[in-house]
Design a protein around this motif. Sequence first.
Motif, PDB file in Angstrom:
ATOM      1  N   GLY A 211       0.812  -1.213   0.000  1.00 36.56           N
ATOM      2  CA  GLY A 211       0.000   0.000   0.000  1.00 36.56           C
ATOM      3  C   GLY A 211       0.840   1.255   0.000  1.00 36.56           C
ATOM      4  N   ARG A 212       1.929   1.254   0.764  1.00 35.99           N
ATOM      5  CA  ARG A 212       2.812   2.423   0.782  1.00 35.99           C
ATOM      6  C   ARG A 212       3.503   2.598  -0.575  1.00 35.99           C
ATOM      7  N   ILE A 213       3.854   1.487  -1.214  1.00 37.99           N
ATOM      8  CA  ILE A 213       4.479   1.576  -2.543  1.00 37.99           C
ATOM      9  C   ILE A 213       3.497   2.167  -3.548  1.00 37.99           C
ATOM     10  N   LEU A 214       2.246   1.721  -3.518  1.00 38.10           N
ATOM     11  CA  LEU A 214       1.236   2.242  -4.431  1.00 38.10           C
ATOM     12  C   LEU A 214       1.028   3.741  -4.226  1.00 38.10           C
ATOM     13  N   ALA A 215       0.921   4.154  -2.970  1.00 39.64           N
ATOM     14  CA  ALA A 215       0.727   5.575  -2.687  1.00 39.64           C
ATOM     15  C   ALA A 215       1.900   6.406  -3.189  1.00 39.64           C
ATOM     16  N   LEU A 216       3.110   5.894  -2.999  1.00 40.50           N
ATOM     17  CA  LEU A 216       4.287   6.638  -3.447  1.00 40.50           C
ATOM     18  C   LEU A 216       4.360   6.675  -4.971  1.00 40.50           C
ATOM     19  N   CYS A 217       3.934   5.614  -5.646  1.00 37.25           N
ATOM     20  CA  CYS A 217       3.911   5.627  -7.116  1.00 37.25           C
ATOM     21  C   CYS A 217       2.985   6.723  -7.626  1.00 37.25           C
ATOM     22  N   ALA A 218       1.837   6.892  -6.988  1.00 37.59           N
ATOM     23  CA  ALA A 218       0.908   7.949  -7.393  1.00 37.59           C
ATOM     24  C   ALA A 218       1.534   9.322  -7.197  1.00 37.59           C
ATOM     25  N   VAL A 219       2.199   9.525  -6.062  1.00 35.06           N
ATOM     26  CA  VAL A 219       2.853  10.814  -5.794  1.00 35.06           C
ATOM     27  C   VAL A 219       3.963  11.075  -6.798  1.00 35.06           C
ATOM     28  N   VAL A 220       4.770  10.060  -7.083  1.00 34.63           N
ATOM     29  CA  VAL A 220       5.878  10.218  -8.030  1.00 34.63           C
ATOM     30  C   VAL A 220       5.365  10.550  -9.422  1.00 34.63           C
ATOM     31  N   GLU A 257      28.319  12.480   4.801  1.00 33.61           N
ATOM     32  CA  GLU A 257      27.506  11.383   5.292  1.00 33.61           C
ATOM     33  C   GLU A 257      26.335  11.858   6.140  1.00 33.61           C
ATOM     34  N   ARG A 258      26.508  12.984   6.832  1.00 34.06           N
ATOM     35  CA  ARG A 258      25.433  13.484   7.681  1.00 34.06           C
ATOM     36  C   ARG A 258      24.296  14.094   6.870  1.00 34.06           C
ATOM     37  N   PHE A 259      24.506  14.196   5.557  1.00 33.75           N
ATOM     38  CA  PHE A 259      23.462  14.696   4.667  1.00 33.75           C
ATOM     39  C   PHE A 259      22.448  13.603   4.313  1.00 33.75           C
ATOM     40  N   GLN A 260      22.725  12.382   4.735  1.00 37.08           N
ATOM     41  CA  GLN A 260      21.899  11.240   4.333  1.00 37.08           C
ATOM     42  C   GLN A 260      20.424  11.362   4.714  1.00 37.08           C
ATOM     43  N   PRO A 261      20.051  11.927   5.871  1.00 35.88           N
ATOM     44  CA  PRO A 261      18.610  12.047   6.170  1.00 35.88           C
ATOM     45  C   PRO A 261      17.846  12.913   5.178  1.00 35.88           C
ATOM     46  N   ASN A 267      15.002   8.532   1.994  1.00 37.57           N
ATOM     47  CA  ASN A 267      13.647   8.723   2.509  1.00 37.57           C
ATOM     48  C   ASN A 267      12.632   7.856   1.784  1.00 37.57           C
ATOM     49  N   VAL A 268      12.880   7.542   0.525  1.00 40.75           N
ATOM     50  CA  VAL A 268      12.027   6.579  -0.170  1.00 40.75           C
ATOM     51  C   VAL A 268      12.124   5.224   0.521  1.00 40.75           C
ATOM     52  N   ASP A 269      13.331   4.821   0.875  1.00 40.51           N
ATOM     53  CA  ASP A 269      13.525   3.575   1.600  1.00 40.51           C
ATOM     54  C   ASP A 269      12.832   3.628   2.955  1.00 40.51           C
ATOM     55  N   GLY A 270      12.924   4.784   3.623  1.00 38.73           N
ATOM     56  CA  GLY A 270      12.252   4.946   4.909  1.00 38.73           C
ATOM     57  C   GLY A 270      10.740   4.869   4.790  1.00 38.73           C
ATOM     58  N   TRP A 271      10.194   5.387   3.676  1.00 38.93           N
ATOM     59  CA  TRP A 271       8.754   5.312   3.447  1.00 38.93           C
ATOM     60  C   TRP A 271       8.319   3.873   3.182  1.00 38.93           C
ATOM     61  N   ILE A 272       9.037   3.187   2.300  1.00 40.68           N
ATOM     62  CA  ILE A 272       8.648   1.828   1.925  1.00 40.68           C
ATOM     63  C   ILE A 272       8.777   0.874   3.114  1.00 40.68           C
ATOM     64  N   SER A 273       9.884   0.968   3.840  1.00 41.20           N
ATOM     65  CA  SER A 273      10.171   0.033   4.931  1.00 41.20           C
ATOM     66  C   SER A 273       9.634   0.504   6.275  1.00 41.20           C
ATOM     67  N   ARG A 274       8.920   1.630   6.265  1.00 36.38           N
ATOM     68  CA  ARG A 274       8.387   2.238   7.494  1.00 36.38           C
ATOM     69  C   ARG A 274       9.517   2.493   8.499  1.00 36.38           C
ATOM     70  N   GLY A 275      10.499   3.228   8.037  1.00 39.96           N
ATOM     71  CA  GLY A 275      11.671   3.532   8.838  1.00 39.96           C
ATOM     72  C   GLY A 275      12.877   2.766   8.341  1.00 39.96           C
ATOM     73  N   THR A 276      14.049   3.393   8.437  1.00 44.51           N
ATOM     74  CA  THR A 276      15.263   2.738   7.964  1.00 44.51           C
ATOM     75  C   THR A 276      16.436   3.200   8.812  1.00 44.51           C
ATOM     76  N   THR A 277      17.614   2.706   8.503  1.00 41.16           N
ATOM     77  CA  THR A 277      18.829   3.093   9.216  1.00 41.16           C
ATOM     78  C   THR A 277      19.913   3.449   8.202  1.00 41.16           C
ATOM     79  N   PHE A 301       9.943   6.814  10.162  1.00 40.45           N
ATOM     80  CA  PHE A 301       8.962   6.842   9.086  1.00 40.45           C
ATOM     81  C   PHE A 301       8.320   8.222   8.976  1.00 40.45           C
ATOM     82  N   GLY A 302       8.048   8.849  10.091  1.00 40.12           N
ATOM     83  CA  GLY A 302       7.433  10.176  10.066  1.00 40.12           C
ATOM     84  C   GLY A 302       8.298  11.197   9.358  1.00 40.12           C
ATOM     85  N   HIS A 303       9.607  11.132   9.587  1.00 39.98           N
ATOM     86  CA  HIS A 303      10.530  12.038   8.908  1.00 39.98           C
ATOM     87  C   HIS A 303      10.477  11.819   7.403  1.00 39.98           C
ATOM     88  N   SER A 304      10.526  10.558   6.966  1.00 35.14           N
ATOM     89  CA  SER A 304      10.514  10.265   5.533  1.00 35.14           C
ATOM     90  C   SER A 304       9.202  10.692   4.892  1.00 35.14           C
TER      91      SER A 304
END
Length: 329
Positions: A211-220, A257-261, A267-277, A301-304
């Motif tokens: 469902g998160r992937i579908l929603a992001l596809c629509a946004v993209v 490296e600190r620019f990663q967030p 953030n796409v990974d964070g959205w799909i996986s509901r949070g990432t590292t 996930f909220g940040h992404s």
Amino acid sequence: MTRLFRVELRRLISRRLVVLATAGAVVVTGMLLFGFWQSSQPMSGAERAQAQTEYERARADWEENGEEYLAQCLADEELERETTGQDVDYGCQDMEPKEEWFLRSAPPLKDSLPGVLSGGAFQLLFLAFLVGATFTAAEASTGSLSNWLTFEPRRLRVYGSKLLAAAVGVLPVTAVLLGVVVAGAWAIAGSFGLAGGMTAQDWSGAAATAGRILALCAVVAAVAAALGFLLRHTAAVLGVAVGWVVVVELMLAGYLERFQPWLVSRNVDGWISRGTTYFVNTCTTDSTGTLCEYTEKSLAFGHSAAYLLVLAALLVLAGALVFRRRDVV
């Protein structure tokens, strides 16, 4: 607006490049499932025999020299503690060879399905981006958009209907392909006896990810359509996207490296996986010198979600402002 949206949706579906992009996505989905099939296969008899031989060789070496290896490891660990003044763990107690290190086994479906969905998500996102970009950029570059405005001069209605058509138009294809990925992975894993551990919670998590992937596809798709209005050529939109990935997502991220967030891909990974590292190389300097180590950081996930939605809103708003004021000829 509803009638205008239906017209735009028919125009989107009739575009040849959209059909070709969909066909390409089907091929890539097949390749993804083929790769999953290969990784799910058990070891052959020859591979298992070779792995068993290597394990027995390592085991014999450990029985002969294990005490010496362990003593050397503990000595190195203690020396590092004295040098740095920090707690160090080299894992010396886990050096003894174990059979599972040599005998490869495929993970169960409950562990591998999230990775399969994430792998399929990026090719679906590219499909959505390509569909949205070509839908509006091609009309702007060929002049058909100018002709369309003679029938519907209210530009913001035209703009909104095209973005909505792009967002909705990609959903059936992406939903079907996601279903094929999940069903195919389940069938493949089941043929190798790897699907039995799936619980209702595991299937619920997979459905939420889809469902998160579908929603992001629509946004993209909507964002790509807005970029099509801004840049007016499909090649220009794709060039900007590729340039961003190469310069910012790959090159700049390697130096900062600190620019990663704030990376789109992170953030796409964070959205799909509901949070990432992610990992940041942290260095400390004292009287003994400089010590650097990688520190794991969490990206919520909220940040992404907030990052991607704000970025999408800004690009859509920019496209609306430019299209409202600029000459489309």
